[in-house]
Design a protein around this motif. Structure first.
Motif, short mmCIF file in Angstrom:
data_model
loop_
_atom_site.label_atom_id
_atom_site.label_comp_id
_atom_site.label_asym_id
_atom_site.label_seq_id
_atom_site.Cartn_x
_atom_site.Cartn_y
_atom_site.Cartn_z
N TYR A 178 0.83 -1.21 0.00
CA TYR A 178 0.00 0.00 0.00
C TYR A 178 0.87 1.26 0.00
O TYR A 178 0.65 2.19 -0.80
N LEU A 179 1.87 1.29 0.86
CA LEU A 179 2.75 2.46 0.95
C LEU A 179 3.63 2.60 -0.30
O LEU A 179 3.95 3.71 -0.73
N GLN A 180 3.96 1.48 -0.90
CA GLN A 180 4.72 1.52 -2.15
C GLN A 180 3.88 2.16 -3.26
O GLN A 180 4.39 2.95 -4.06
N ILE A 181 2.60 1.82 -3.29
CA ILE A 181 1.70 2.41 -4.30
C ILE A 181 1.54 3.90 -4.04
O ILE A 181 1.53 4.71 -4.97
N VAL A 182 1.40 4.28 -2.78
CA VAL A 182 1.29 5.70 -2.43
C VAL A 182 2.51 6.46 -2.92
O VAL A 182 2.40 7.53 -3.55
N SER A 183 3.70 5.94 -2.67
CA SER A 183 4.93 6.60 -3.11
C SER A 183 4.99 6.71 -4.62
O SER A 183 5.44 7.72 -5.18
N HIS A 184 4.54 5.67 -5.31
CA HIS A 184 4.53 5.68 -6.78
C HIS A 184 3.66 6.80 -7.33
O HIS A 184 4.09 7.57 -8.19
N TYR A 185 2.43 6.90 -6.81
CA TYR A 185 1.52 7.94 -7.31
C TYR A 185 1.99 9.33 -6.91
O TYR A 185 1.83 10.30 -7.67
N ALA A 186 2.58 9.46 -5.73
CA ALA A 186 3.10 10.76 -5.29
C ALA A 186 4.24 11.22 -6.20
O ALA A 186 4.32 12.39 -6.58
N ALA B 227 -5.14 4.07 -2.13
CA ALA B 227 -3.86 4.77 -2.27
C ALA B 227 -3.96 5.87 -3.32
O ALA B 227 -3.49 7.00 -3.11
N TYR B 228 -4.61 5.57 -4.45
CA TYR B 228 -4.78 6.57 -5.51
C TYR B 228 -5.63 7.74 -5.02
O TYR B 228 -5.32 8.91 -5.28
N GLN B 229 -6.71 7.42 -4.31
CA GLN B 229 -7.60 8.47 -3.81
C GLN B 229 -6.89 9.37 -2.81
O GLN B 229 -7.09 10.59 -2.80
N PHE B 230 -6.05 8.77 -1.96
CA PHE B 230 -5.30 9.57 -1.00
C PHE B 230 -4.37 10.55 -1.70
O PHE B 230 -4.33 11.74 -1.36
N VAL B 231 -3.60 10.07 -2.67
CA VAL B 231 -2.65 10.94 -3.36
C VAL B 231 -3.37 12.01 -4.16
O VAL B 231 -2.92 13.17 -4.21
N ALA B 232 -4.51 11.66 -4.76
CA ALA B 232 -5.28 12.66 -5.51
C ALA B 232 -5.76 13.77 -4.57
O ALA B 232 -5.69 14.96 -4.90
N GLY C 84 -4.40 17.67 -4.70
CA GLY C 84 -5.35 18.76 -4.83
C GLY C 84 -5.26 19.76 -3.69
O GLY C 84 -5.34 20.98 -3.91
N LYS C 85 -5.06 19.26 -2.51
CA LYS C 85 -4.94 20.12 -1.33
C LYS C 85 -3.71 21.02 -1.43
O LYS C 85 -3.76 22.22 -1.17
N ILE C 86 -2.59 20.41 -1.83
CA ILE C 86 -1.34 21.18 -1.97
C ILE C 86 -1.48 22.26 -3.05
O ILE C 86 -1.05 23.41 -2.88
N ALA C 87 -2.09 21.88 -4.19
CA ALA C 87 -2.25 22.84 -5.28
C ALA C 87 -3.18 23.98 -4.87
O ALA C 87 -2.96 25.14 -5.24
N LEU D 124 4.99 15.24 -6.29
CA LEU D 124 4.84 15.77 -4.94
C LEU D 124 6.16 15.64 -4.17
O LEU D 124 6.70 14.53 -4.04
N SER D 125 6.66 16.74 -3.68
CA SER D 125 7.92 16.73 -2.92
C SER D 125 7.60 16.73 -1.43
O SER D 125 7.52 17.78 -0.78
N ILE D 126 7.41 15.54 -0.89
CA ILE D 126 7.05 15.38 0.52
C ILE D 126 7.97 14.33 1.12
O ILE D 126 8.20 13.27 0.50
N PRO D 127 8.51 14.56 2.30
CA PRO D 127 9.33 13.53 2.95
C PRO D 127 8.57 12.21 3.06
O PRO D 127 7.36 12.20 3.37
N THR D 128 9.26 11.13 2.78
CA THR D 128 8.60 9.82 2.75
C THR D 128 7.90 9.50 4.06
O THR D 128 6.76 8.99 4.07
N GLU D 129 8.53 9.79 5.18
CA GLU D 129 7.92 9.50 6.48
C GLU D 129 6.62 10.26 6.67
O GLU D 129 5.62 9.70 7.13
N THR D 130 6.61 11.52 6.28
CA THR D 130 5.39 12.34 6.40
C THR D 130 4.30 11.82 5.48
O THR D 130 3.12 11.73 5.86
N LEU D 131 4.68 11.47 4.24
CA LEU D 131 3.73 10.95 3.25
C LEU D 131 3.09 9.66 3.74
O LEU D 131 1.86 9.50 3.69
#
Length: 300
Positions: free
Chosen positions: A244-252, A283-288, A292-295, A257-264
């Motif tokens: 799950y976390l690997q997928i999150v990192s992939h989509y990020a 995982a996709y919904q979280f990164v989306a 959007g929030k960051i933008a 997205l420039s976010i520290p891995t631990e924070t992400l």
């Protein structure tokens, strides 16, 4: 101007509107008739079979959802098996109908759409058929019979209750019907149920009263026989936290997205805890949501 002329002048606009509506209706009916006979198959790569009033017709999907197979993390063995089967199919070699079953959000539908993205230039085409359209399977097959392309009939999120007519039609098309299935047609179906139909505990016990079925095993065999007609059955299980976390990192990374891995990952686990469960979809919904929030914040 006479009264008759004035009445004629007032009626003419209405008459023109009626003629225009009738002309539009005839054009739509002509187009639908053409779609029913496959006249749109040269122009598109994906279609939807639309069932209506006891018959059906093809509707082109002008903007199909094509999935990049590199986004499908954690289902390598399933991807390899479906890819091999699809390549056999495209090369005119023996290939099987496929049932992709298992937990929701684990990439079953995405994997089928990834095959279309990967092999469109090899002549692969996709036709989505909802459950109510399965009664027209033989009609669809006749439309595709002489075509040079190879077609996957995609039945997404499939499940049946007992005695539904679509269940019988699907069994007949897969194997056992009077009419043959064209060599350029395969059925790929996804379901959350391994056997596509509900199973009851009472089916696994001996009759206990006069209302129980005398041979409950026969009812079980009837239900299992549908899924058995899919020569290739691929199981999709709920993914691990690491995947799950690997997928999150992939989509990020894909969204830049420039976010520290631990924070992400900490935020991703919090999102998972409040969602419907751990999956590639979540995982996709979280990164989306995060992108959007960051933008949004950067615009202020």
């Amino acid at each position: 101007m006479s009264k008759e002329n004035r009445e004629t002048e007032s009626i003419l606009p209405l008459f023109r509107q009626l003629l225009e509506k009738a002309d539009n209706l005839l054009n739509r009916l002509d187009a639908r008739a053409g779609y029913a006979h496959g006249e749109c198959l040269d122009e598109h790569i994906a279609f939807q079979w639309r069932a209506q009033n006891g018959t059906g017709y093809l509707v082109p999907v002008k903007h199909p959802h094509l999935v990049d197979s590199t986004d499908l993390i954690g289902i390598h063995s399933q991807c390899a098996a479906l890819d091999r089967n699809t390549r056999q199919f495209l090369q005119g070699l023996p290939a099987n109908h496929v049932l992709l079953w298992g937990d929701r959000g684990t990439g079953k539908s995405s994997l089928v759409k990834a095959m279309l993205e990967r092999y469109t230039d090899k002549g692969l085409r996709l036709i989505g058929i909802a459950k109510e359209g399965l009664v027209h399977l033989q009609e669809v097959a006749e439309v595709l019979w002489e075509r040079p392309e190879h077609y996957i009939l995609f039945c997404d999120d499939l499940a049946f209750n007992e005695d539904e007519p679509e269940y019988r039609e699907l069994k007949a098309m897969l194997e056992g019907g009077i009419s043959a299935c064209p060599d350029n047609v395969l059925i790929y179906a996804t379901s959350n149920r391994r056997h596509l139909m509900p199973r009851q505990v009472r089916e696994n016990r001996y009759p206990q009263n006069d209302e129980d079925e005398l041979y409950p095993r026969e009812a079980t065999e009837e239900k299992v026989s549908l899924s058995d007609r899919f020569g290739l059955r691929l199981a999709f299980q709920r993914i691990s936290q690491d995947t799950y976390l690997q997928i999150v990192s992939h989509y990020a990374q894909k969204r830049g997205l420039s976010i520290p891995t631990e924070t992400l990952h900490r935020a991703a686990l919090e999102w998972e805890a409040s969602s419907s469960g751990r999956s590639g979809r979540v995982a996709y919904q979280f990164v989306a949501d995060l992108a959007g929030k960051i933008a949004l914040e950067s615009n202020f």
